[in-house]
Enzyme design. Structure first.
Site, PDB file in Angstrom:
ATOM      1  N   LYS A 126       0.678  -1.309   0.006  1.00  0.00           N
ATOM      2  CA  LYS A 126      -0.129   0.070  -0.006  1.00  0.00           C
ATOM      3  C   LYS A 126       0.725   1.430  -0.110  1.00  0.00           C
ATOM      4  CE  LYS A 126      -3.353  -2.899   0.150  1.00  0.00           C
ATOM      5  NZ  LYS A 126      -4.144  -3.367   1.091  1.00  0.00           N
TER       6      LYS A 126
HETATM    7  C1  LIG Z   1      -5.208  -4.702   1.775  1.00  0.00           C
HETATM    8  C2  LIG Z   1      -6.483  -4.372   1.566  1.00  0.00           C
HETATM    9  C3  LIG Z   1      -7.363  -4.866   2.722  1.00  0.00           C
HETATM   10  C4  LIG Z   1      -6.425  -5.917   3.891  1.00  0.00           C
HETATM   11  O1  LIG Z   1      -5.736  -4.995   4.746  1.00  0.00           O
HETATM   12  P1  LIG Z   1      -4.342  -5.581   5.625  1.00  0.00           P
HETATM   13  O2  LIG Z   1      -3.658  -4.582   6.202  1.00  0.00           O
HETATM   14  O3  LIG Z   1      -3.817  -6.551   4.651  1.00  0.00           O
HETATM   15  O4  LIG Z   1      -5.227  -6.551   6.575  1.00  0.00           O
HETATM   16  C5  LIG Z   1      -8.774  -4.770   2.869  1.00  0.00           C
HETATM   17  N1  LIG Z   1      -9.498  -4.112   1.638  1.00  0.00           N
HETATM   18  C6  LIG Z   1      -8.537  -4.151   0.463  1.00  0.00           C
HETATM   19  C7  LIG Z   1      -9.487  -3.192  -0.550  1.00  0.00           C
HETATM   20  C8  LIG Z   1      -7.096  -3.998   0.452  1.00  0.00           C
HETATM   21  O5  LIG Z   1      -6.504  -3.627  -0.774  1.00  0.00           O
END
Ligand SMILES: *Cc1c(COP(=O)(O)O)cnc(C)c1O
Length: 402
Positions: free
Chosen positions: A200
């Site tokens: 991210k």
């Molecule tokens: C990455 C992601 C999540 C989950 O986040 P984590 O930090 O990996 O638990 C949830 N929703 C979306 C759309 C994501 O891209």
């Protein structure tokens, strides 16, 4: 058939465009990040210490929200948001099938039922009109996702919610730094959820955040991440107090000071990161728009996307082969493409539990058949970007029927 004038594909024994593998996403860590983490390791607090509050306050200010509550992951943050929204058995929450399964799973964690609504065919974001027809007496919340970093159509969704007294939980795990109608994503909906997983925009290793302007929701979120206990352990320790009360069933979903120090340091480079991603997207747009049969990600006039992903699609009839073959051919050129997403309702768990709903979400399902996410991250060099374009031209050119 093709004349064979093109360079031989790596998958057919030719030389790959890239010598080294380029992933679709990757964190960028600099010396400042490292030294801020090391400072925490040398301090008195390594879990919930001063860095947690500092990260939360800085983050809230950056996205224009009153509160930011940190969590041990984006998934934990979604779970907390579902809990704070009051979702429970018998309730429904409407979300998109075009997302990572965690978005819908958080509804299941609270014993409620996720109901999917199909996406718009341009942005692949949830279609407000499809939400409208899925609202029932049982609906409690709407959970839009800002797919690929392009904000969902939040105003019509918020109007629907206001009309029916529903909460909007925006899954903005892709959209830190994005704008919708001039406003920063983070302070627009009842709750907005972010993830700090390494792919991210910013990372804390694992981590997440829920932003809200509502004091009561913020208090619920803070309790939920700490076993349902009221108050702050650090303040209690400072005052020499031992008594505390558990008032709700919560979890240990706390983010550490180590992670928060990294997050704070990373947040300082967010602007830079977004600018870089926008440049890469503009470059892909320019270079790929004339490739016959390719569908580039579309951007609506009223948003500025954060470009977590750059997902392309293609017209199936313009190519001799389907996504499986094209995907393998791109991978063989040492390009780490990916697919976002397998529509959630098609996963075996969802099919076994809720029955087979394949065919009910034609836009999401049709998109899935040709989706390919190209590499998109802050640390890509100009040479990396050029290599992606070269691979696209080579592979799609080779299989083209034009
Ligand atoms: C990455 C992601 C999540 C989950 O986040 P984590 O930090 O990996 O638990 C949830 N929703 C979306 C759309 C994501 O891209």
């Amino acid at each position: 058939m093709k004349s064979g004038s093109e360079e031989l594909l790596a998958i057919e024994g030719g030389k790959p465009v890239r010598q080294t593998f380029l992933p679709y996403g990757h964190q960028s860590i600099d010396e400042e990040d490292i030294s801020s983490v090391v400072d925490v390791l040398r301090s008195d607090w390594i879990t919930t210490g001063p860095k947690v509050a500092e990260f939360e306050e800085t983050f809230a200010r950056r996205v224009g929200a009153r509160h930011a509550v940190s969590f041990s992951s984006g998934t934990a943050a979604l779970h907390a948001a579902a809990h704070a929204a009051g979702l429970r058995s018998g309730d429904e929450a409407i979300t998109t099938p075009m997302t990572f399964c965690a978005t819908a799973n958080c509804v299941l964690y609270e014993g409620a039922t996720p109901v999917f609504a199909d996406v718009c065919s341009d942005t692949l974001n949830i279609d407000p009109e499809q939400i409208r027809v899925r609202i029932t007496e049982k609906t409690r919340a709407i959970i839009p996702v800002d797919y690929a970093g392009h904000p969902a159509d939040l105003d019509p969704i918020r109007e629907l919610a206001a009309d029916k007294n529903l909460l909007v939980i925006e899954d903005a795990c892709h959209a830190l730094g994005a704008k919708y109608r001039g406003r920063d994503v983070g302070g627009i909906c009842d709750m907005t959820v972010f993830s700090f997983h390494p792919v991210k925009h910013i990372t804390t290793g694992e981590g997440g955040m829920v932003c809200t302007n509502d004091d009561e929701l913020a208090a619920k979120l803070r309790r939920f991440r700490n076993h349902g206990i009221e108050g702050d352990a650090r303040q209690r320790q400072a005052k020499g107090q031992w008594y505390y009360e558990m008032v709700d069933l919560g979890y240990n979903y706390r983010l550490t000071d180590i992670g928060c120090a990294l997050g704070l340091s990373q947040l300082g480079r967010l602007e830079n990161n977004i600018t870089k991603r926008r440049k890469i997207a503009a470059c892909y747009d320019d270079e790929l728009k004339n490739l016959p049969g390719i569908i580039l990600p579309s951007v609506r006039d009223d948003v500025q996307p954060a470009w977590h992903l750059y997902p392309i699609r293609f017209h199936r009839k313009s190519f001799r082969v389907g996504r499986e073959v094209i995907f393998a051919a791109i991978r063989a050129e040492n390009l780490g493409v990916n697919v976002h997403y397998i529509p959630v309702h098609t996963h075996p768990y969802y099919r076994n539990r809720f029955g087979d709903h394949c065919g009910e979400y034609p836009n999401a399902e049709a998109a899935y058949d040709t989706l390919i996410s190209l590499p998109m991250f802050h640390g890509m060099t100009d040479q990396d970007v050029k290599s992606v374009i070269a691979v696209m031209k080579k592979v799609f050119g080779y299989y083209s029927t034009h």
